[in-house]
Design a protein around this motif. Structure first.
Motif, PDB file in Angstrom:
ATOM      1  N   GLU A   1       0.806  -1.401   0.035  1.00  0.00           N
ATOM      2  CA  GLU A   1      -0.040   0.098  -0.086  1.00  0.00           C
ATOM      3  C   GLU A   1       0.867   1.124  -0.119  1.00  0.00           C
ATOM      4  O   GLU A   1       0.884   2.020   0.841  1.00  0.00           O
ATOM      5  CB  GLU A   1      -1.285  -0.092   1.234  1.00  0.00           C
ATOM      6  CG  GLU A   1      -1.799  -1.023   1.033  1.00  0.00           C
ATOM      7  CD  GLU A   1      -2.885  -1.214  -0.093  1.00  0.00           C
ATOM      8  OE1 GLU A   1      -3.120  -0.257  -0.674  1.00  0.00           O
ATOM      9  OE2 GLU A   1      -3.057  -2.523  -0.332  1.00  0.00           O
ATOM     10  N   GLY A   2       1.625   1.545  -1.048  1.00  0.00           N
ATOM     11  CA  GLY A   2       2.448   2.728  -1.174  1.00  0.00           C
ATOM     12  C   GLY A   2       3.971   2.515  -0.487  1.00  0.00           C
ATOM     13  O   GLY A   2       4.540   3.528  -1.001  1.00  0.00           O
ATOM     14  N   ALA A   3       4.192   1.651   0.034  1.00  0.00           N
ATOM     15  CA  ALA A   3       5.795   1.425   0.292  1.00  0.00           C
ATOM     16  C   ALA A   3       6.423   0.580  -0.361  1.00  0.00           C
ATOM     17  O   ALA A   3       7.604   0.161   0.047  1.00  0.00           O
ATOM     18  CB  ALA A   3       5.665   0.957   1.999  1.00  0.00           C
ATOM     19  N   GLU A   4       5.846   0.173  -1.557  1.00  0.00           N
ATOM     20  CA  GLU A   4       6.667  -0.699  -2.241  1.00  0.00           C
ATOM     21  C   GLU A   4       8.043  -0.234  -2.921  1.00  0.00           C
ATOM     22  O   GLU A   4       8.992  -0.730  -2.842  1.00  0.00           O
ATOM     23  CB  GLU A   4       5.837  -1.045  -3.762  1.00  0.00           C
ATOM     24  CG  GLU A   4       4.740  -1.826  -3.410  1.00  0.00           C
ATOM     25  CD  GLU A   4       3.414  -1.172  -2.973  1.00  0.00           C
ATOM     26  OE1 GLU A   4       2.551  -1.788  -2.739  1.00  0.00           O
ATOM     27  OE2 GLU A   4       3.494   0.058  -2.931  1.00  0.00           O
ATOM     28  N   VAL A   5       8.260   1.083  -3.315  1.00  0.00           N
ATOM     29  CA  VAL A   5       9.297   1.731  -3.995  1.00  0.00           C
ATOM     30  C   VAL A   5      10.420   1.717  -2.764  1.00  0.00           C
ATOM     31  O   VAL A   5      11.614   1.395  -2.878  1.00  0.00           O
ATOM     32  CB  VAL A   5       9.220   3.080  -4.502  1.00  0.00           C
ATOM     33  CG1 VAL A   5      10.412   3.831  -4.621  1.00  0.00           C
ATOM     34  CG2 VAL A   5       8.407   2.819  -5.828  1.00  0.00           C
ATOM     35  N   GLU A   6       9.872   2.241  -1.429  1.00  0.00           N
ATOM     36  CA  GLU A   6      10.888   2.222  -0.177  1.00  0.00           C
ATOM     37  C   GLU A   6      11.407   0.847  -0.035  1.00  0.00           C
ATOM     38  O   GLU A   6      12.486   0.813   0.381  1.00  0.00           O
ATOM     39  CB  GLU A   6       9.755   2.855   0.970  1.00  0.00           C
ATOM     40  CG  GLU A   6      11.017   2.918   2.148  1.00  0.00           C
ATOM     41  CD  GLU A   6      11.744   4.204   2.204  1.00  0.00           C
ATOM     42  OE1 GLU A   6      12.725   4.020   2.864  1.00  0.00           O
ATOM     43  OE2 GLU A   6      11.420   5.063   1.535  1.00  0.00           O
ATOM     44  N   ALA A   7      10.476  -0.260  -0.058  1.00  0.00           N
ATOM     45  CA  ALA A   7      11.045  -1.402   0.307  1.00  0.00           C
ATOM     46  C   ALA A   7      12.091  -2.020  -1.023  1.00  0.00           C
ATOM     47  O   ALA A   7      13.066  -2.815  -0.435  1.00  0.00           O
ATOM     48  CB  ALA A   7       9.738  -2.574   0.347  1.00  0.00           C
ATOM     49  N   LEU A   8      11.631  -1.731  -2.236  1.00  0.00           N
ATOM     50  CA  LEU A   8      12.466  -2.091  -3.096  1.00  0.00           C
ATOM     51  C   LEU A   8      13.738  -1.466  -3.291  1.00  0.00           C
ATOM     52  O   LEU A   8      15.117  -2.080  -3.867  1.00  0.00           O
ATOM     53  CB  LEU A   8      11.841  -1.983  -4.331  1.00  0.00           C
ATOM     54  CG  LEU A   8      10.748  -2.959  -4.734  1.00  0.00           C
ATOM     55  CD1 LEU A   8      10.029  -2.405  -6.025  1.00  0.00           C
ATOM     56  CD2 LEU A   8      11.144  -4.252  -5.217  1.00  0.00           C
ATOM     57  N   SER A   9      13.972  -0.131  -2.853  1.00  0.00           N
ATOM     58  CA  SER A   9      15.033   0.432  -2.902  1.00  0.00           C
ATOM     59  C   SER A   9      16.471   0.100  -2.321  1.00  0.00           C
ATOM     60  O   SER A   9      17.501   0.326  -3.012  1.00  0.00           O
ATOM     61  CB  SER A   9      14.815   2.239  -2.289  1.00  0.00           C
ATOM     62  OG  SER A   9      14.702   1.930  -0.827  1.00  0.00           O
ATOM     63  N   THR A  10      16.290  -0.861  -1.380  1.00  0.00           N
ATOM     64  CA  THR A  10      17.442  -1.314  -0.613  1.00  0.00           C
ATOM     65  C   THR A  10      17.826  -2.925  -1.015  1.00  0.00           C
ATOM     66  O   THR A  10      18.665  -3.591  -0.421  1.00  0.00           O
ATOM     67  CB  THR A  10      17.646  -0.990   0.939  1.00  0.00           C
ATOM     68  OG1 THR A  10      16.257  -1.798   1.380  1.00  0.00           O
ATOM     69  CG2 THR A  10      17.794   0.269   1.116  1.00  0.00           C
ATOM     70  N   SER A  11      16.992  -3.344  -1.912  1.00  0.00           N
ATOM     71  CA  SER A  11      17.058  -4.825  -2.007  1.00  0.00           C
ATOM     72  C   SER A  11      18.136  -5.044  -2.954  1.00  0.00           C
ATOM     73  O   SER A  11      18.229  -4.482  -4.131  1.00  0.00           O
ATOM     74  CB  SER A  11      15.766  -5.395  -2.427  1.00  0.00           C
ATOM     75  OG  SER A  11      15.966  -6.855  -2.852  1.00  0.00           O
ATOM     76  N   GLU A  12      18.983  -6.175  -2.895  1.00  0.00           N
ATOM     77  CA  GLU A  12      19.915  -6.585  -3.643  1.00  0.00           C
ATOM     78  C   GLU A  12      19.690  -7.866  -4.322  1.00  0.00           C
ATOM     79  O   GLU A  12      19.830  -8.310  -5.480  1.00  0.00           O
ATOM     80  CB  GLU A  12      21.284  -6.947  -2.921  1.00  0.00           C
ATOM     81  CG  GLU A  12      22.054  -5.549  -2.443  1.00  0.00           C
ATOM     82  CD  GLU A  12      22.655  -4.613  -3.573  1.00  0.00           C
ATOM     83  OE1 GLU A  12      22.862  -5.097  -4.548  1.00  0.00           O
ATOM     84  OE2 GLU A  12      22.695  -3.433  -3.195  1.00  0.00           O
ATOM     85  N   LEU A  13      18.874  -8.861  -3.601  1.00  0.00           N
ATOM     86  CA  LEU A  13      18.589 -10.024  -4.029  1.00  0.00           C
ATOM     87  C   LEU A  13      17.542 -10.116  -5.365  1.00  0.00           C
ATOM     88  O   LEU A  13      17.723 -11.074  -6.171  1.00  0.00           O
ATOM     89  CB  LEU A  13      17.932 -10.898  -2.785  1.00  0.00           C
ATOM     90  CG  LEU A  13      18.873 -11.063  -1.793  1.00  0.00           C
ATOM     91  CD1 LEU A  13      17.979 -12.032  -0.665  1.00  0.00           C
ATOM     92  CD2 LEU A  13      20.168 -11.833  -2.294  1.00  0.00           C
ATOM     93  N   ILE A  14      16.776  -9.199  -5.344  1.00  0.00           N
ATOM     94  CA  ILE A  14      15.630  -9.206  -6.579  1.00  0.00           C
ATOM     95  C   ILE A  14      16.554  -9.090  -7.889  1.00  0.00           C
ATOM     96  O   ILE A  14      16.162  -9.280  -8.985  1.00  0.00           O
ATOM     97  CB  ILE A  14      14.610  -8.198  -6.512  1.00  0.00           C
ATOM     98  CG1 ILE A  14      15.188  -6.706  -6.475  1.00  0.00           C
ATOM     99  CG2 ILE A  14      13.993  -8.462  -5.230  1.00  0.00           C
ATOM    100  CD1 ILE A  14      13.839  -5.979  -6.718  1.00  0.00           C
ATOM    101  N   ARG A  15      17.872  -8.324  -7.685  1.00  0.00           N
ATOM    102  CA  ARG A  15      18.553  -8.078  -8.961  1.00  0.00           C
ATOM    103  C   ARG A  15      19.043  -9.319  -9.632  1.00  0.00           C
ATOM    104  O   ARG A  15      19.535  -9.486 -10.771  1.00  0.00           O
ATOM    105  CB  ARG A  15      19.712  -7.140  -9.060  1.00  0.00           C
ATOM    106  CG  ARG A  15      19.180  -5.879  -8.178  1.00  0.00           C
ATOM    107  CD  ARG A  15      20.583  -4.899  -7.774  1.00  0.00           C
ATOM    108  NE  ARG A  15      20.089  -3.792  -7.286  1.00  0.00           N
ATOM    109  CZ  ARG A  15      20.841  -2.894  -6.624  1.00  0.00           C
ATOM    110  NH1 ARG A  15      22.040  -2.812  -6.838  1.00  0.00           N
ATOM    111  NH2 ARG A  15      20.240  -1.666  -6.102  1.00  0.00           N
ATOM    112  N   SER A  16      19.221 -10.591  -8.888  1.00  0.00           N
ATOM    113  CA  SER A  16      19.668 -11.654  -9.463  1.00  0.00           C
ATOM    114  C   SER A  16      18.891 -12.317 -10.440  1.00  0.00           C
ATOM    115  O   SER A  16      19.566 -13.137 -11.332  1.00  0.00           O
ATOM    116  CB  SER A  16      20.007 -12.843  -8.151  1.00  0.00           C
ATOM    117  OG  SER A  16      18.515 -13.007  -7.774  1.00  0.00           O
TER     118      SER A  16
END
Length: 324
Positions: free
Chosen positions: A231-246
């Motif tokens: 609910e609106g926090a998706e970009v905040e949560a994605l911003s520091t993720s390294e694992l989804i780049r794999s």
């Protein structure tokens, strides 16, 4: 590495089925009246389901429920006052049907399932019904009151998945101000609330990062299907993720119709992720620009689901052949 798993189908074409209601006679009577009222509404004005739930559902006790059999055979309960779930399960008799083929395909090949913003646990119940082991499914919910409902579904279904109360955020070990709206599906972190989702009770909630959660459900780096609906926090949560780049993490994310910037879709597109619109028949339509996203989001009152992954990993190997 993905491997084939034998399991019963969770996408057998059967609609959601009403099972029972309770726990008391009065509560069962309220649910019966509500279902009868829905029948009348469906054959006359075809609107007013939420109002009907508020009027009739208030006669039920706080512990009242209508219980349904969901795809995969799991059980799911909704309070008769909850118009969001009662309309979906009693009237439409389905919920987010475009995601069912995505979830089934992922589970068939042994992907782990992470549900961020699990609400009452609809998708966790379905994923857990495949009997692959509770360690393979993790449902995360921030709202304290909604988490209680998620925990009830965890117990109701024989502990077939794990649960965690946390707000998915860019940093862990902190607390954020969380707004509990009257509708559980609209609750959100206060500073990321969309315009239509800003009122409700405020609660302090602990945070966890997306990578922490991905590691918790896939400690050895197994491929993961991650549903991100916070609910609106998706970009905040994605911003520091390294694992989804794999490329080994496929992300189902919601882009709300009330967001004219389509911020979450923009985040994926700007970074070169492959973004698709899933369909109930299992096919995927690739989206390459933000204008196409905005054209697809026609209703400002609802959220729209998309599927994204980084190029060159297990997610592309699995879902790539479904692209049309």
């Amino acid at each position: 590495m993905m491997t084939d798993h034998v399991q019963s189908s969770i996408n057998d074409g059967q609609p959601v089925r009403f099972c029972r209601s309770g726990p008391g006679i009065r509560d069962a009577a309220v649910v019966a009246v509500l279902r009868a009222a829905f029948f009348v509404v469906n054959h006359t004005v075809r609107r007013g389901h939420y109002t009907t739930c508020r009027m009739v559902g208030t006669l039920a006790s706080s512990g009242a429920y209508a219980e349904f059999i969901v795809p995969g055979g799991g059980r799911f309960r909704a309070h008769p006052r909850d118009g969001y779930w009662m309309r979906s399960l009693s009237v439409q008799r389905r919920y987010e049907p475009e995601l069912l083929p995505v979830v089934e395909k992922a589970l068939q090949v042994g992907m782990r399932f992470l549900d961020c913003g699990a609400n009452l646990g609809w998708w966790a119940v379905i994923a857990g019904s495949t009997q692959q082991g509770p360690e393979r499914v993790l449902a995360v919910e921030a709202s304290p009151s909604t988490f209680r409902g998620l925990s009830q579904h965890h117990r109701l279904n024989g502990d077939t998945f794990r649960t965690l109360q946390a707000a998915v955020w860019s940093r862990s070990g902190e607390t954020v101000d969380f707004v509990e709206a009257r509708e559980s599906a609209a609750s959100s972190v206060a500073q990321t609330s969309l315009p239509m989702m800003v009122t409700g009770r405020h609660r302090r909630v602990p945070t966890a990062t997306l990578d922490e959660l991905l590691t918790a459900v896939a400690p050895d780096g197994e491929p993961v299907l991650c549903k991100l609906d916070v609910e609106g926090a998706e970009v905040e949560a994605l911003s520091t993720s390294e694992l989804i780049r794999s490329g080994d993490v496929a992300v189902v994310f919601e882009d709300h119709g009330s967001d004219p910037t389509s911020a979450t879709s923009m985040w994926f597109l700007e970074r070169g992720y492959i973004v698709h619109v899933p369909a109930p028949d299992g096919t995927l339509m690739r989206i390459t620009d933000i204008a196409s996203i905005n054209a697809f989001k026609v209703d400002p009152a609802r959220g729209y689901n998309f599927l994204a992954w980084a190029v060159g990993g297990a997610a592309e190997q699995l879902f790539g052949p479904q692209v049309r």
